[in-house]
Write a protein that holds these residues in place. Structure first.
Motif, PDB file in Angstrom:
ATOM      1  N   TRP A  19       0.821  -1.203   0.000  1.00  0.00           N
ATOM      2  CA  TRP A  19       0.000   0.000   0.000  1.00  0.00           C
ATOM      3  C   TRP A  19       0.862   1.263   0.000  1.00  0.00           C
ATOM      4  O   TRP A  19       0.563   2.229  -0.705  1.00  0.00           O
ATOM      5  N   ARG A  20       1.941   1.261   0.769  1.00  0.00           N
ATOM      6  CA  ARG A  20       2.842   2.413   0.782  1.00  0.00           C
ATOM      7  C   ARG A  20       3.447   2.670  -0.604  1.00  0.00           C
ATOM      8  O   ARG A  20       3.550   3.820  -1.052  1.00  0.00           O
ATOM      9  N   MET A  21       3.829   1.625  -1.304  1.00  0.00           N
ATOM     10  CA  MET A  21       4.383   1.782  -2.646  1.00  0.00           C
ATOM     11  C   MET A  21       3.327   2.278  -3.622  1.00  0.00           C
ATOM     12  O   MET A  21       3.608   3.117  -4.485  1.00  0.00           O
ATOM     13  N   THR A  22       2.091   1.788  -3.467  1.00  0.00           N
ATOM     14  CA  THR A  22       1.001   2.255  -4.323  1.00  0.00           C
ATOM     15  C   THR A  22       0.751   3.738  -4.098  1.00  0.00           C
ATOM     16  O   THR A  22       0.557   4.502  -5.046  1.00  0.00           O
ATOM     17  N   ARG A  23       0.760   4.149  -2.841  1.00  0.00           N
ATOM     18  CA  ARG A  23       0.547   5.567  -2.537  1.00  0.00           C
ATOM     19  C   ARG A  23       1.662   6.432  -3.112  1.00  0.00           C
ATOM     20  O   ARG A  23       1.426   7.542  -3.579  1.00  0.00           O
ATOM     21  N   ALA A  24       2.885   5.910  -3.070  1.00  0.00           N
ATOM     22  CA  ALA A  24       4.032   6.679  -3.555  1.00  0.00           C
ATOM     23  C   ALA A  24       4.061   6.792  -5.074  1.00  0.00           C
ATOM     24  O   ALA A  24       4.687   7.705  -5.609  1.00  0.00           O
ATOM     25  N   ILE A  26       1.042   5.507  -7.750  1.00  0.00           N
ATOM     26  CA  ILE A  26      -0.281   5.851  -8.293  1.00  0.00           C
ATOM     27  C   ILE A  26      -0.883   7.039  -7.563  1.00  0.00           C
ATOM     28  O   ILE A  26      -1.473   7.933  -8.165  1.00  0.00           O
ATOM     29  N   GLY A  27      -0.722   7.078  -6.233  1.00  0.00           N
ATOM     30  CA  GLY A  27      -1.366   8.119  -5.440  1.00  0.00           C
ATOM     31  C   GLY A  27      -0.865   9.515  -5.688  1.00  0.00           C
ATOM     32  O   GLY A  27      -1.497  10.494  -5.290  1.00  0.00           O
ATOM     33  N   GLY A  30      -2.122  12.267 -10.855  1.00  0.00           N
ATOM     34  CA  GLY A  30      -3.557  12.471 -10.981  1.00  0.00           C
ATOM     35  C   GLY A  30      -4.231  11.558 -11.971  1.00  0.00           C
ATOM     36  O   GLY A  30      -5.298  10.997 -11.702  1.00  0.00           O
ATOM     37  N   LEU A  31      -3.636  11.344 -13.133  1.00  0.00           N
ATOM     38  CA  LEU A  31      -4.243  10.504 -14.155  1.00  0.00           C
ATOM     39  C   LEU A  31      -4.366   9.062 -13.667  1.00  0.00           C
ATOM     40  O   LEU A  31      -5.398   8.408 -13.863  1.00  0.00           O
ATOM     41  N   LEU A  32      -3.312   8.562 -13.012  1.00  0.00           N
ATOM     42  CA  LEU A  32      -3.357   7.199 -12.490  1.00  0.00           C
ATOM     43  C   LEU A  32      -4.359   7.068 -11.350  1.00  0.00           C
ATOM     44  O   LEU A  32      -5.042   6.051 -11.215  1.00  0.00           O
ATOM     45  N   ARG A  33      -4.432   8.109 -10.482  1.00  0.00           N
ATOM     46  CA  ARG A  33      -5.403   8.068  -9.381  1.00  0.00           C
ATOM     47  C   ARG A  33      -6.811   7.871  -9.921  1.00  0.00           C
ATOM     48  O   ARG A  33      -7.585   7.058  -9.423  1.00  0.00           O
ATOM     49  N   ARG A  34      -7.161   8.639 -10.934  1.00  0.00           N
ATOM     50  CA  ARG A  34      -8.510   8.547 -11.490  1.00  0.00           C
ATOM     51  C   ARG A  34      -8.724   7.215 -12.205  1.00  0.00           C
ATOM     52  O   ARG A  34      -9.790   6.612 -12.122  1.00  0.00           O
ATOM     53  N   HIS A  35      -7.682   6.746 -12.914  1.00  0.00           N
ATOM     54  CA  HIS A  35      -7.801   5.508 -13.680  1.00  0.00           C
ATOM     55  C   HIS A  35      -8.030   4.307 -12.762  1.00  0.00           C
ATOM     56  O   HIS A  35      -8.805   3.402 -13.084  1.00  0.00           O
ATOM     57  N   PHE A  36      -7.373   4.302 -11.601  1.00  0.00           N
ATOM     58  CA  PHE A  36      -7.482   3.189 -10.667  1.00  0.00           C
ATOM     59  C   PHE A  36      -8.358   3.509  -9.455  1.00  0.00           C
ATOM     60  O   PHE A  36      -8.416   2.723  -8.510  1.00  0.00           O
ATOM     61  N   ALA A 134      -8.422   3.110   0.776  1.00  0.00           N
ATOM     62  CA  ALA A 134      -7.780   3.535  -0.463  1.00  0.00           C
ATOM     63  C   ALA A 134      -7.115   2.318  -1.084  1.00  0.00           C
ATOM     64  O   ALA A 134      -6.071   1.874  -0.630  1.00  0.00           O
ATOM     65  N   LYS A 135      -7.763   1.785  -2.124  1.00  0.00           N
ATOM     66  CA  LYS A 135      -7.231   0.622  -2.830  1.00  0.00           C
ATOM     67  C   LYS A 135      -7.189   0.940  -4.318  1.00  0.00           C
ATOM     68  O   LYS A 135      -8.105   1.580  -4.844  1.00  0.00           O
ATOM     69  N   ALA A 136      -6.126   0.494  -4.967  1.00  0.00           N
ATOM     70  CA  ALA A 136      -6.000   0.707  -6.411  1.00  0.00           C
ATOM     71  C   ALA A 136      -6.786  -0.374  -7.152  1.00  0.00           C
ATOM     72  O   ALA A 136      -6.476  -1.556  -7.051  1.00  0.00           O
ATOM     73  N   LYS A 137      -7.826   0.048  -7.878  1.00  0.00           N
ATOM     74  CA  LYS A 137      -8.636  -0.909  -8.625  1.00  0.00           C
ATOM     75  C   LYS A 137      -9.363  -0.184  -9.750  1.00  0.00           C
ATOM     76  O   LYS A 137      -9.868   0.926  -9.557  1.00  0.00           O
ATOM     77  N   ARG A 138      -9.390  -0.794 -10.913  1.00  0.00           N
ATOM     78  CA  ARG A 138     -10.164  -0.224 -12.015  1.00  0.00           C
ATOM     79  C   ARG A 138     -11.631  -0.586 -11.819  1.00  0.00           C
ATOM     80  O   ARG A 138     -11.986  -1.767 -11.721  1.00  0.00           O
ATOM     81  N   LEU A 139     -12.470   0.421 -11.753  1.00  0.00           N
ATOM     82  CA  LEU A 139     -13.895   0.217 -11.506  1.00  0.00           C
ATOM     83  C   LEU A 139     -14.698   0.581 -12.749  1.00  0.00           C
ATOM     84  O   LEU A 139     -14.375   1.554 -13.440  1.00  0.00           O
ATOM     85  N   HIS A 140     -15.739  -0.187 -13.022  1.00  0.00           N
ATOM     86  CA  HIS A 140     -16.623   0.225 -14.110  1.00  0.00           C
ATOM     87  C   HIS A 140     -17.645   1.224 -13.570  1.00  0.00           C
ATOM     88  O   HIS A 140     -17.970   1.234 -12.378  1.00  0.00           O
ATOM     89  N   THR A 141     -18.125   2.070 -14.444  1.00  0.00           N
ATOM     90  CA  THR A 141     -18.973   3.194 -14.047  1.00  0.00           C
ATOM     91  C   THR A 141     -20.442   2.872 -14.262  1.00  0.00           C
ATOM     92  O   THR A 141     -20.853   2.502 -15.372  1.00  0.00           O
ATOM     93  N   LEU A 142     -21.234   3.019 -13.207  1.00  0.00           N
ATOM     94  CA  LEU A 142     -22.679   2.846 -13.300  1.00  0.00           C
ATOM     95  C   LEU A 142     -23.323   4.157 -13.745  1.00  0.00           C
ATOM     96  O   LEU A 142     -22.728   5.234 -13.615  1.00  0.00           O
TER      97      LEU A 142
END
Length: 392
Positions: A19-24, A26-27, A30-36, A134-142
């Motif tokens: 999680w610390r590496m993900t925050r450093a 993707i977090g 901005g583009l990656l934050r929104r994507h995941f 706060a988890k990195a995951k691609r979500l589909h949009t309803l």
């Protein structure tokens, strides 16, 4: 939490460092934050609020006796979760908060509100949220939802479903919700049939309320997200004013056609549960049976019986656990005896009992093992039952 982890174990494990590496990485992009859909920054609901419906700060009476104050302060406080300093006074500072966030995005994988205008996940007292929120995951949009929406908490815990999901909704609907305004309840995945039923009962009882499933791989933009919270400095002390609890109990009773009368005595067994087993349960049951108790174990398929027995109970004995959330169905004056291992005592049901007018008692056994399995001295139970059964 059943197994209390050391600070070392919390910090030095793969999940934490991943999680610390993900925050450093993707977090911080901005583009990656929104994507995941990864938003590690927290924003307080009062800062994110577009509308403040209620912000009530008060000194609430604990209603604890001096003995109960000492029990909570000296025994429960080390095991209660998310606690702040309390010296054992007759009142405790509380804050009830109801706000809307507008616009908002609801994230299924973490069951949180994201406030686009503030760039953060809505959460109390936290600047950086942890891996639970706060988890990195691609979500589909309803498809986007109009009107006011409330995202329920993700839980398979019966107590939390009742007192952190359903009771706050009832409280809000009874006191604040504008007549004629639709309210959408978004329900994350849960194995609890009682939670699904409770949502359906709210749909039937309150015009304009509807329930929509929010899968954990989806997100949805909403016009207005509702945030409800109760803070007493101790996460064990929940929304538990009597009126919304009784109203919710009434809805379940009407559904199951249960009358709240009778004189049942319930020995509430944890059965084969791995956590917090009573190692000498059969010996204790023999004592309880002499005093007219019925042994009962809650299961996913006997919720109607749970509601009936607790609605008709005059006395309940049970080990600390989520199943005692059924105290919501007890009538004022019902006697409650909660059993604990020596090294795991919590004030959850003492607080709840005081709010609902129940006559609460506790008994403490020997030390629990890693799974908190423990033995209770049989003489303690016998003495307590004789004391409570004696004429006033």
């Amino acid at each position: 939490m059943a197994r209390v982890k050391s600070g070392f174990r919390k910090r030095f494990n793969i999940r934490y460092w991943r999680w610390r590496m993900t925050r450093a990485t993707i977090g911080r992009v901005g583009l990656l934050r929104r994507h995941f859909s990864f938003y590690p920054r927290g924003v307080d609901p009062q800062i994110a609020a577009a509308l403040v419906i209620e912000d009530r700060k008060a000194e609430m009476a604990t209603s604890f006796t001096p003995e109960e104050c000492a029990f909570v302060r000296d025994r429960c406080w080390p095991y209660d979760t998310l606690v702040r300093e309390w010296t054992g006074g007759v009142t405790v500072p509380v804050q009830e908060l109801a706000v809307t966030v507008k616009p908002a995005e609801l994230l299924g994988h973490v069951s949180r509100i994201f406030a686009p205008g503030k760039g953060g996940v809505v959460i109390r007292d936290v600047e950086w949220v942890n891996w639970n929120f706060a988890k990195a995951k691609r979500l589909h949009t309803l498809p986007a939802l109009a009107g006011r929406c409330l995202l329920l908490a993700r839980t398979d815990n019966y107590y939390h479903a009742l007192f952190e999901d359903l009771v706050p909704v009832v409280d809000y609907l009874e006191r604040f919700h504008p007549r004629g305004l639709p309210l959408t309840l978004l329900l994350p995945p849960s194995r609890l049939e009682s939670l699904h039923l409770g949502c359906a009962l709210l749909e039937q009882a309150y015009p304009g309320v509807r329930v929509v499933a929010l899968p954990d791989d989806a997100k949805v933009a909403v016009e207005e997200a509702l945030w409800l919270s109760f803070d007493a400095g101790n996460a064990e002390w929940s929304f538990a004013e009597a009126a919304p609890v009784w109203r919710l109990a009434e809805l379940f009773r009407e559904h199951y056609r249960v009358e709240p009368r009778g004189a049942q005595r319930i020995f509430f067994s944890r059965g084969s549960s791995k956590i917090r087993r009573l190692l000498n349960e059969d010996a204790l049951w023999d004592i309880a049976k002499e005093h007219g108790f019925e042994r009962f174990e809650a299961r996913g398929d006997n919720h109607a019986e749970q509601v009936r027995l607790f609605s008709q109970a005059e006395m309940v004995i049970g080990v600390h656990g989520a199943g005692l959330g059924n105290l919501a169905f007890c009538r004022p004056g019902t006697q409650v005896i909660e059993l604990f291992p020596e090294n795991f005592t919590k004030s959850t049901y003492l607080w709840l009992s005081k709010r609902l007018g129940l006559d609460y008692h506790w008994l403490i056994g020997g030390p629990g093992d890693y799974d908190q399995a423990f033995t209770l001295n049989e003489g303690l139970l016998r003495s307590k039952l004789e004391e409570l059964s004696a004429p006033s």
